[in-house]
Design an enzyme around this catalytic site. Structure first.
Site, PDB file in Angstrom:
ATOM      1  N   CYS A   1       8.054   8.542  -8.995  1.00  0.00           N
ATOM      2  CA  CYS A   1       6.601   8.551  -8.830  1.00  0.00           C
ATOM      3  C   CYS A   1       6.054   7.123  -8.843  1.00  0.00           C
ATOM      4  O   CYS A   1       6.244   6.395  -9.820  1.00  0.00           O
ATOM      5  CB  CYS A   1       5.943   9.377  -9.937  1.00  0.00           C
ATOM      6  SG  CYS A   1       4.135   9.375  -9.851  1.00  0.00           S
TER       7      CYS A   1
ATOM      8  N   CYS B   1       3.464   6.509 -11.908  1.00  0.00           N
ATOM      9  CA  CYS B   1       3.871   6.587 -13.308  1.00  0.00           C
ATOM     10  C   CYS B   1       4.046   5.164 -13.839  1.00  0.00           C
ATOM     11  O   CYS B   1       4.226   4.214 -13.068  1.00  0.00           O
ATOM     12  CB  CYS B   1       5.186   7.356 -13.447  1.00  0.00           C
ATOM     13  SG  CYS B   1       4.992   9.153 -13.514  1.00  0.00           S
TER      14      CYS B   1
ATOM     15  N   HIS C   1       2.375  12.193 -16.331  1.00  0.00           N
ATOM     16  CA  HIS C   1       2.706  12.767 -15.021  1.00  0.00           C
ATOM     17  C   HIS C   1       2.522  14.283 -14.990  1.00  0.00           C
ATOM     18  O   HIS C   1       2.254  14.856 -13.931  1.00  0.00           O
ATOM     19  CB  HIS C   1       4.161  12.417 -14.678  1.00  0.00           C
ATOM     20  CG  HIS C   1       4.625  12.894 -13.338  1.00  0.00           C
ATOM     21  ND1 HIS C   1       4.512  12.129 -12.187  1.00  0.00           N
ATOM     22  CD2 HIS C   1       5.221  14.061 -12.951  1.00  0.00           C
ATOM     23  CE1 HIS C   1       5.015  12.798 -11.161  1.00  0.00           C
ATOM     24  NE2 HIS C   1       5.448  13.971 -11.590  1.00  0.00           N
TER      25      HIS C   1
ATOM     26  N   ASN D   1      -7.388  16.159  -4.159  1.00  0.00           N
ATOM     27  CA  ASN D   1      -6.586  17.220  -3.555  1.00  0.00           C
ATOM     28  C   ASN D   1      -5.519  17.607  -4.567  1.00  0.00           C
ATOM     29  O   ASN D   1      -4.637  16.803  -4.869  1.00  0.00           O
ATOM     30  CB  ASN D   1      -5.921  16.737  -2.264  1.00  0.00           C
ATOM     31  CG  ASN D   1      -6.921  16.388  -1.187  1.00  0.00           C
ATOM     32  OD1 ASN D   1      -7.936  17.058  -1.034  1.00  0.00           O
ATOM     33  ND2 ASN D   1      -6.654  15.337  -0.440  1.00  0.00           N
TER      34      ASN D   1
ATOM     35  N   HIS E   1       1.396  13.676  -9.529  1.00  0.00           N
ATOM     36  CA  HIS E   1       0.789  12.978 -10.670  1.00  0.00           C
ATOM     37  C   HIS E   1      -0.735  13.097 -10.563  1.00  0.00           C
ATOM     38  O   HIS E   1      -1.306  12.883  -9.497  1.00  0.00           O
ATOM     39  CB  HIS E   1       1.209  11.502 -10.642  1.00  0.00           C
ATOM     40  CG  HIS E   1       0.893  10.753 -11.893  1.00  0.00           C
ATOM     41  ND1 HIS E   1       1.870  10.172 -12.677  1.00  0.00           N
ATOM     42  CD2 HIS E   1      -0.276  10.486 -12.522  1.00  0.00           C
ATOM     43  CE1 HIS E   1       1.305   9.565 -13.707  1.00  0.00           C
ATOM     44  NE2 HIS E   1      -0.006   9.757 -13.636  1.00  0.00           N
TER      45      HIS E   1
ATOM     46  N   HIS F   1      -4.293  12.584  -9.987  1.00  0.00           N
ATOM     47  CA  HIS F   1      -5.060  11.475  -9.432  1.00  0.00           C
ATOM     48  C   HIS F   1      -6.057  12.012  -8.414  1.00  0.00           C
ATOM     49  O   HIS F   1      -5.944  13.135  -7.931  1.00  0.00           O
ATOM     50  CB  HIS F   1      -4.140  10.453  -8.752  1.00  0.00           C
ATOM     51  CG  HIS F   1      -3.583  10.920  -7.443  1.00  0.00           C
ATOM     52  ND1 HIS F   1      -2.608  11.900  -7.342  1.00  0.00           N
ATOM     53  CD2 HIS F   1      -3.888  10.571  -6.157  1.00  0.00           C
ATOM     54  CE1 HIS F   1      -2.325  12.111  -6.068  1.00  0.00           C
ATOM     55  NE2 HIS F   1      -3.082  11.332  -5.326  1.00  0.00           N
TER      56      HIS F   1
ATOM     57  N   GLN G   1      -9.120  10.301  -5.305  1.00  0.00           N
ATOM     58  CA  GLN G   1      -9.342   9.169  -4.413  1.00  0.00           C
ATOM     59  C   GLN G   1     -10.835   8.936  -4.221  1.00  0.00           C
ATOM     60  O   GLN G   1     -11.659   9.811  -4.493  1.00  0.00           O
ATOM     61  CB  GLN G   1      -8.679   9.413  -3.053  1.00  0.00           C
ATOM     62  CG  GLN G   1      -7.165   9.570  -3.120  1.00  0.00           C
ATOM     63  CD  GLN G   1      -6.552   9.760  -1.753  1.00  0.00           C
ATOM     64  OE1 GLN G   1      -6.615   8.870  -0.905  1.00  0.00           O
ATOM     65  NE2 GLN G   1      -5.972  10.931  -1.521  1.00  0.00           N
TER      66      GLN G   1
END
Length: 318
Positions: free
Chosen positions: A32, A35, A90, A130, A141, A143, A145
């Protein structure tokens, strides 16, 4: 290649960006990039934001050497694409994150909105997440945007036009009127400052909107108490999804706020959040197929009031 191309059939801009093809897809935890120790974040962190390595828009985009030819127009794809990493863990997500962590995340969204809005070329700031491979998430992981657009995306123009028309006819913001008119049947969760509901006009099964009760047009107008409550509502709504369907429920989470460096529409544009899940039940996807994509006429197979009842009756711990 990275550029904007104009579509005269729909009066909208299309972003062409070959760089997005290089994004990693569903890497394992050991690979990842976000991470601790990964490609993007080699040092310890709590939550962090950085510019996307594979952007659709850039502050310093490549020049577009192009002379307009008939209907064919191009422009530089100037803008900003940022990744917002919610936590170094994660294996968690909004439903499982400590409330304090989500409060810090809200503050980061506010800070990034404030900073990005200072760029003259930024017209619209779109915060989104998303979640799940079903909606194209390339990294598991947790997150989200932020896209800072140099133009008003088409759906934003449509929302502004509809809200303006309603305000001119009724002298009232349409979301404010929804808040005044809603009863219990579509309510999912309510606090002093926010209402989460399955809207009367839901397009997706189990679609949830979050409306601030006070008329605000952007995140920058939230009070300290509203920011804390907003974090709580986000946690509750996402936790209800996971518990109701007994899985890490996929969704598209989108923040809609008024434009920046444009005409002031704050008197009728009401900040709101939309959750658009791609599933119509635990194991079946609701495809956005030809009718929805081609005509924007959505067919919702789940009655909004029934979806709201199921979510409302799903109890979660905060």
């Amino acid at each position: 290649m990275m550029e904007l191309r104009y579509n005269p059939l729909t009066d909208e801009w299309v972003i062409v960006s070959a760089a997005t093809q290089k994004r990693p897809v569903q890497p394992s935890k050991t690979e990842c990039p976000i991470c601790v120790g990964g490609l993007e974040l080699p040092e310890e962190y709590d939550l962090v934001t950085f510019e996307n390595r594979y952007p659709s828009l850039k502050k310093d985009p490549p020049p577009v050497n192009w002379k307009e030819k008939g209907p064919f127009r191009k422009e530089e794809s100037r803008g900003v694409c940022e990744v917002v990493v919610y936590t170094s863990d994660h294996n968690t997500a909004l439903p499982g994150m400590p409330l304090k962590q989500i409060e810090k995340l809200v503050e980061m969204w506010v800070d990034r909105t404030r900073d990005l809005s200072q760029h003259d070329f930024v017209k619209y700031i779109f915060i989104f997440e998303n979640r799940g491979k079903e909606v194209g998430a390339s990294l598991p992981h947790p997150h989200g945007q932020i896209y800072a657009f140099p133009f008003l995306p088409k759906r934003i123009e449509v929302k502004i036009g509809a809200m303006r028309k309603w305000y001119e006819e009724k002298r009232k913001c349409p979301i404010c009127e929804v808040l005044e008119s809603e009863g219990e049947e579509r309510k999912v969760y309510e606090t002093e400052h926010f209402l989460a509901l399955v809207p009367f006009y839901a397009r997706f099964p189990y679609e949830v909107h979050i409306y601030p009760k006070r008329h605000v047009s952007t995140l920058l107008e939230f009070s300290k108490e509203e920011k804390k409550e907003f974090a709580k509502v986000l946690k509750v709504v996402t936790a209800k999804y996971d518990k109701l369907f007994d899985q890490e429920f996929p969704y598209m989470m989108m923040f809609f706020q008024a434009p920046f460096n444009e005409e002031d529409v704050s008197h009728f544009f009401h900040f709101h959040v939309e959750f658009n899940p791609p599933k119509r039940d635990r194991d079946k996807l609701k495809w956005m197929a030809s009718v929805e994509t081609g005509t924007w006429a959505f067919i919702n197979p789940v009655v909004p009031e029934e979806a709201a009842r199921q979510l409302r009756e799903t109890e979660v711990e905060i």
